[in-house]
Design a protein around this motif. Sequence first.
Motif, PDB file in Angstrom:
ATOM      1  N   ARG A   1       0.852  -1.198   0.000  1.00 48.45           N
ATOM      2  CA  ARG A   1       0.000   0.000   0.000  1.00 48.45           C
ATOM      3  C   ARG A   1       0.884   1.242   0.000  1.00 48.45           C
ATOM      4  N   LYS A   2       1.221   1.701  -1.187  1.00 49.83           N
ATOM      5  CA  LYS A   2       2.088   2.863  -1.344  1.00 49.83           C
ATOM      6  C   LYS A   2       1.252   4.140  -1.466  1.00 49.83           C
ATOM      7  N   ASP A   3       1.956   5.280  -1.416  1.00 52.50           N
ATOM      8  CA  ASP A   3       1.266   6.571  -1.480  1.00 52.50           C
ATOM      9  C   ASP A   3       0.388   6.691  -2.716  1.00 52.50           C
ATOM     10  N   SER A   4       0.887   6.214  -3.864  1.00 51.49           N
ATOM     11  CA  SER A   4       0.113   6.314  -5.107  1.00 51.49           C
ATOM     12  C   SER A   4      -1.252   5.672  -4.944  1.00 51.49           C
ATOM     13  N   LEU A   5      -1.277   4.478  -4.381  1.00 55.42           N
ATOM     14  CA  LEU A   5      -2.534   3.748  -4.223  1.00 55.42           C
ATOM     15  C   LEU A   5      -3.472   4.478  -3.276  1.00 55.42           C
ATOM     16  N   ARG A   6      -2.973   4.895  -2.124  1.00 57.08           N
ATOM     17  CA  ARG A   6      -3.826   5.583  -1.158  1.00 57.08           C
ATOM     18  C   ARG A   6      -4.403   6.870  -1.747  1.00 57.08           C
ATOM     19  N   ASN A   7      -3.558   7.632  -2.441  1.00 54.66           N
ATOM     20  CA  ASN A   7      -4.025   8.892  -3.019  1.00 54.66           C
ATOM     21  C   ASN A   7      -5.071   8.677  -4.106  1.00 54.66           C
ATOM     22  N   VAL A   8      -4.840   7.677  -4.954  1.00 53.59           N
ATOM     23  CA  VAL A   8      -5.788   7.397  -6.037  1.00 53.59           C
ATOM     24  C   VAL A   8      -7.132   6.960  -5.463  1.00 53.59           C
ATOM     25  N   GLU A   9      -7.095   6.134  -4.435  1.00 56.41           N
ATOM     26  CA  GLU A   9      -8.347   5.699  -3.809  1.00 56.41           C
ATOM     27  C   GLU A   9      -9.087   6.883  -3.190  1.00 56.41           C
ATOM     28  N   ASP A  10      -8.346   7.822  -2.619  1.00 54.79           N
ATOM     29  CA  ASP A  10      -8.968   8.981  -1.969  1.00 54.79           C
ATOM     30  C   ASP A  10      -9.522   9.990  -2.968  1.00 54.79           C
ATOM     31  N   SER A  11      -8.720  10.278  -4.033  1.00 55.10           N
ATOM     32  CA  SER A  11      -9.109  11.335  -4.970  1.00 55.10           C
ATOM     33  C   SER A  11      -9.911  10.828  -6.162  1.00 55.10           C
ATOM     34  N   GLY A  12      -9.734   9.561  -6.516  1.00 60.14           N
ATOM     35  CA  GLY A  12     -10.449   8.989  -7.652  1.00 60.14           C
ATOM     36  C   GLY A  12      -9.864   9.347  -9.001  1.00 60.14           C
ATOM     37  N   GLU A  13      -8.604   9.801  -9.005  1.00 58.32           N
ATOM     38  CA  GLU A  13      -7.981  10.173 -10.280  1.00 58.32           C
ATOM     39  C   GLU A  13      -6.469  10.144 -10.163  1.00 58.32           C
TER      40      GLU A  13
END
Length: 218
Positions: free
Chosen positions: A72-84
């Motif tokens: 679970r890297k930053d990219s994954l967490r951010n994409v899940e949160d922002s949706g883009e």
Amino acid sequence: MTEQSSPPRVSFDPAEMETGAFYRVLNSVVVPRPIAWVCSRSAEGVHNLAPHSFYTVACVDPPVVQFTSVGRKDSLRNVEDSGEFTISLAPEALFEQVNATATDFPPDQSEAEHTGVTLEPSDRVATMRVAQSPVTLECTLHATLRLGDSTVVFGRVVHVSAWESAVRDGRPRIEELQPLARLGGNEWSTIGEVKEIRRIPYRSWTEDPDIGDRLRGG
């Protein structure tokens, strides 16, 4: 005596090897791998930039690409949160910068700022893109799929922008893109020699028996 059809082989069995050791073997075999230089935006507005080499096209209609987050890297967490997110091509000219953005900086720090990579506004999504990259895909989150210790991220491509100088005959050209690719270990590659060949329609195959003879070495 049984005829040997190939040189002697070494066996690698994932059931008998440590995960890290087999991972290194797999990474050395599935090559070259294109790099998704993923830019994502945290809930606090920090833009994360990271290279992911498990990356490919997943669907044509609708246009969907995929990259894999190992853990679970930053990219994954951010994409899940922002949706883009955006995916910028990783060009040879930024070899050192692409590699440096893989550093495990804390989530509240921007890899782009640390490495001198310029980000600029995208056309359709709020997440930034790499200004020095010749082409960027702008994506909205389509779905995620958890597989063991990894998560596959599927992004619906809503826009592609490319440098005008990199486009010819209606598509970006490889000689202008100069993409980097990942190999095994710490090895990378560039495009090297570009070969071009047309696919052979079945009709041509049946009408010209020399095609098969030539391929079989006859």
